[in-house]
Design an enzyme around this catalytic site. Structure first.
Site, PDB file in Angstrom:
ATOM      1  N   THR A  43     -59.005  23.955 -52.637  1.00 15.18           N
ATOM      2  CA  THR A  43     -60.305  24.245 -53.256  1.00 15.18           C
ATOM      3  C   THR A  43     -60.265  25.522 -54.088  1.00 15.18           C
ATOM      4  OG1 THR A  43     -60.851  25.251 -51.143  1.00 15.18           O
ATOM      5  CG2 THR A  43     -61.801  23.090 -51.571  1.00 15.18           C
ATOM      6  N   ALA A 129     -43.364  27.941 -44.878  1.00 15.65           N
ATOM      7  CA  ALA A 129     -44.064  27.244 -43.800  1.00 15.65           C
ATOM      8  C   ALA A 129     -45.552  27.080 -44.087  1.00 15.65           C
ATOM      9  CB  ALA A 129     -43.876  27.993 -42.486  1.00 15.65           C
ATOM     10  N   GLY A 130     -45.999  27.561 -45.247  1.00 18.75           N
ATOM     11  CA  GLY A 130     -47.417  27.453 -45.559  1.00 18.75           C
ATOM     12  C   GLY A 130     -48.226  28.582 -44.945  1.00 18.75           C
ATOM     13  N   LEU A 131     -47.565  29.694 -44.585  1.00 15.88           N
ATOM     14  CA  LEU A 131     -48.285  30.842 -44.013  1.00 15.88           C
ATOM     15  C   LEU A 131     -48.271  32.035 -44.972  1.00 15.88           C
ATOM     16  CD1 LEU A 131     -47.035  30.603 -40.306  1.00 15.88           C
ATOM     17  CD2 LEU A 131     -49.174  29.716 -41.268  1.00 15.88           C
ATOM     18  N   SER A 133     -45.895  33.674 -46.915  1.00 15.15           N
ATOM     19  CA  SER A 133     -44.933  34.777 -46.875  1.00 15.15           C
ATOM     20  C   SER A 133     -44.827  35.453 -48.239  1.00 15.15           C
ATOM     21  CB  SER A 133     -43.566  34.269 -46.422  1.00 15.15           C
ATOM     22  OG  SER A 133     -43.142  33.206 -47.247  1.00 15.15           O
ATOM     23  N   SER A 134     -44.944  34.694 -49.320  1.00 14.80           N
ATOM     24  CA  SER A 134     -44.787  35.326 -50.640  1.00 14.80           C
ATOM     25  C   SER A 134     -45.978  36.221 -50.965  1.00 14.80           C
ATOM     26  CB  SER A 134     -44.521  34.294 -51.737  1.00 14.80           C
ATOM     27  OG  SER A 134     -45.540  33.350 -51.783  1.00 14.80           O
ATOM     28  N   ASP A 178     -54.346  33.049 -50.968  1.00 15.55           N
ATOM     29  CA  ASP A 178     -53.338  33.699 -50.117  1.00 15.55           C
ATOM     30  C   ASP A 178     -53.328  35.203 -50.338  1.00 15.55           C
ATOM     31  OD1 ASP A 178     -52.879  31.032 -49.755  1.00 15.55           O
ATOM     32  OD2 ASP A 178     -50.953  31.003 -50.788  1.00 15.55           O
ATOM     33  N   TYR A 227     -48.125  20.001 -56.479  1.00 14.52           N
ATOM     34  CA  TYR A 227     -49.256  20.945 -56.541  1.00 14.52           C
ATOM     35  C   TYR A 227     -49.825  20.986 -57.968  1.00 14.52           C
ATOM     36  CZ  TYR A 227     -51.729  25.394 -55.628  1.00 14.52           C
ATOM     37  OH  TYR A 227     -52.681  26.375 -55.468  1.00 14.52           O
TER      38      TYR A 227
END
Ligand code: GLA
Length: 395
Positions: A43, A129-131, A133-134, A178, A227
Site C-alpha cells: 500500500t 527475509a522481508g525484515l 535489513s537494507s 521500511d 514488485y
C-alpha cells in the site's frame, strides 16, 4: 549514556570489532532497527496506509568521527572493509557498501556538509527475509553521518533520504514504509503511517498479546521484477480511475467503477483498496484493545495478498496455515514484499512459547525448510548513543 553491560551481543560485537580494526575505542554507538509490518502490505507506493513496528533486531555501528570527509567502515558479518569519499561519490568496492554510500550521497545531495568517521558495523536483521535489513543499514548510516556532521535528526526527512538512496543509488524501487519505521519507530507501539503525508499515529500494542515473527527459511527470488510489475499494475488502475494513486479510491467507488478494468488489474487494485481500509480499521481496533478483530483483519490481508495480489508463496501459506491452527493465535499473514521471507502472527502472550514450538515442529515436519520463530517487542527508531568523549545525541 549506555554501558556495555546493558548492550545486546550485536552492539558489543560492533564495539569489539572497532577496537580491533582501528586500535582505539569508539565514541558513538548508532542503532537502526529492522521492522515487521502488522498490516498494510503493498500500500505504501499507492500513497496508502501501513502499520509496522520496529523490531528488536538492528544494525549497529560503533564509530569515531574523523576530521576529514572519508568514511572507513568494517562490516563484521562480511569481515570486509570499505571506504567512502564524501566529496566524490562513485560506485565501487563490496556491494554491501553501496547502501551506505547511497545514503551518504542522498544526504550530501540535500546540501549537507559531511564529516567522515571510522566505524564497525554489525547486525542481526536477517538478509532478504522481508525484515528491512537494507533500510536499517541506510538509517544507521544517516544517523552516523548526522551525528558526526552535527546535523539535525528529522525522522521523516531521513526516511525520505534513505528511500532515495535505495531508489536512485541501489536501484530498488521501494516505497517509504521500511525507512520510515526504522527512522521513527516507537517502543511498545506500532505506527500507523500515512504514506502520502508521512503523518504518524502511534498505536499501542494490545496488552496480553505478542507479535511473533515467523521466518519461513525461504528467500525471495525475482522479487524486484515482480514488485515493479505490481507497481505498474497499480499505476494503471489509478489511471483508469483518474486519480493520482489508488489511495484515492474507496471500496464503494471501486464497487461501481471496477467492471471496466481487465480482471488481473481489477484484482490487484482490489487488494490495495481493501488493504488500505483494513489497515485503518486495524489501527482503530488496536487502539480499542480488540486483538481478535485485528487478527481477523490480518487473516483477510493474507488471503488478499495470496489470491488478489499474488505475492505469497507455498512456504508463506504453509506457515500461516499452521499458525492459524494453534491455540492463542488470533491472526497471521505474510509480511513485507512477499515471495518468501517472513510471516507475522498476533498471539496471546500466555500461549506464545507453546505456539512457537508447535509451529516450528509442524512446519519442519511438513516442508523441507528450516524456520525460525521469535517473539519481538516494538522498539524506538534509529538512535545515537555517546560512549564517552562527546556529548550524548538528542533522541
Ligand atoms: C518492501 C518495500 C516496501 C513495501 C513492502 C510491501 O518491503 O521495501 O516499501 O512496498 O515491500 O508492503
Amino acid at each position: 549514556m549506555i554501558t556495555p553491560r546493558t548492550l545486546p551481543a550485536t552492539a558489543r560485537a560492533a564495539i569489539a570489532a572497532f577496537t580491533a580494526q582501528f586500535g582505539t575505542t569508539p565514541t558513538w554507538l548508532i542503532r537502526a532497527p529492522g521492522r515487521v509490518n502488522l498490516i498494510g502490505e503493498h500500500t505504501d507506493y499507492n500513497d496508502g496506509f501501513v502499520l509496522p513496528l520496529a523490531i528488536d533486531r538492528a544494525v549497529w555501528i560503533a564509530l569515531r568521527p574523523r576530521d576529514d570527509a572519508r568514511v572507513n567502515v568494517f562490516a563484521v558479518d562480511k569481515a570486509e572493509r570499505g571506504t567512502i569519499d564524501l566529496r566524490h561519490f562513485a560506485r565501487g568496492g563490496p556491494s554491501w557498501l553501496e547502501y551506505l554510500r547511497g545514503s551518504a550521497w542522498a544526504l550530501a545531495e540535500s546540501g549537507a556538509a559531511l564529516v567522515g568517521w571510522d566505524g564497525a558495523m554489525a547486525g542481526d536483521v536477517p538478509l532478504g527475509a522481508g525484515l528491512s535489513s537494507s533500510a536499517a543499514v541506510e538509517l544507521a548510516t544517516l544517523r552516523a553521518l548526522t551525528t558526526t556532521s552535527q546535523l539535525p535528526w528529522s525522522p521523516a526527512t531521513m526516511a525520505t533520504l534513505g528511500q532515495r538512496a535505495e531508489n536512485r543509488w541501489v536501484g530498488v524501487n521501494c516505497g517509504i514504509m521500511d525507512q520510515m519505521i526504522s527512522a521513527a519507530g516507537e517502543a511498545d507501539h506500532a505506527l500507523l503511517i500515512d504514506c502520502r503525508s508521512l503523518a504518524l499515529t502511534s498505536v499501542p500494542l494490545p496488552a496480553g498479546y505478542v507479535v511473533v515473527v515467523m521466518d519461513t527459511g525461504t528467500r525471495r527470488g525475482l522479487v524486484d521484477s515482480a514488485y515493479n510489475e505490481r507497481r505498474h499494475q497499480c499505476e494503471a488502475a489509478a489511471r483508469h480511475f483518474g486519480v493520482t494513486a489508488l489511495r484515492d479510491i474507496t471500496e464503494a467507488t471501486f464497487g461501481t467503477q471496477a467492471d471496466a478494468l481487465d480482471p488481473l488489474t481489477r484484482r490487484r487494485a482490489r487488494h490495495v483498496i481493501t488493504e488500505n481500509a483494513r489497515t485503518v480499521a486495524a489501527a482503530e481496533r488496536l487502539r480499542a484493545g480488540d486483538a481478535a478483530a485485528v487478527g481477523a483483519l490480518m487473516d483477510a490481508s493474507h488471503q488478499s495478498l495470496r489470491d488478489d495480489f499474488e505475492v505469497s508463496s507455498p512456504a508463506l501459506n504453509q506457515i500461516v496455515e499452521i499458525a492459524r491452527r494453534q491455540p492463542g493465535c488470533v491472526g497471521a499473514r505474510m509480511t513485507g514484499a512477499g515471495f518468501g521471507g517472513c510471516a507475522v502472527a498476533l498471539v496471546e502472550a500466555a500461549a506464545a512459547s507453546a505456539f512457537t514450538a508447535r509451529v516450528d515442529a509442524e512446519y519442519r515436519a511438513s516442508t523441507s525448510w528450516t524456520p525460525s520463530l521469535y517473539v519481538t517487542t516494538a522498539q524506538a527508531g534509529a538512535s545515537a548513543h555517546g560512549l564517552g568523549g562527546l556529548p550524548a545525541a538528542h533522541p
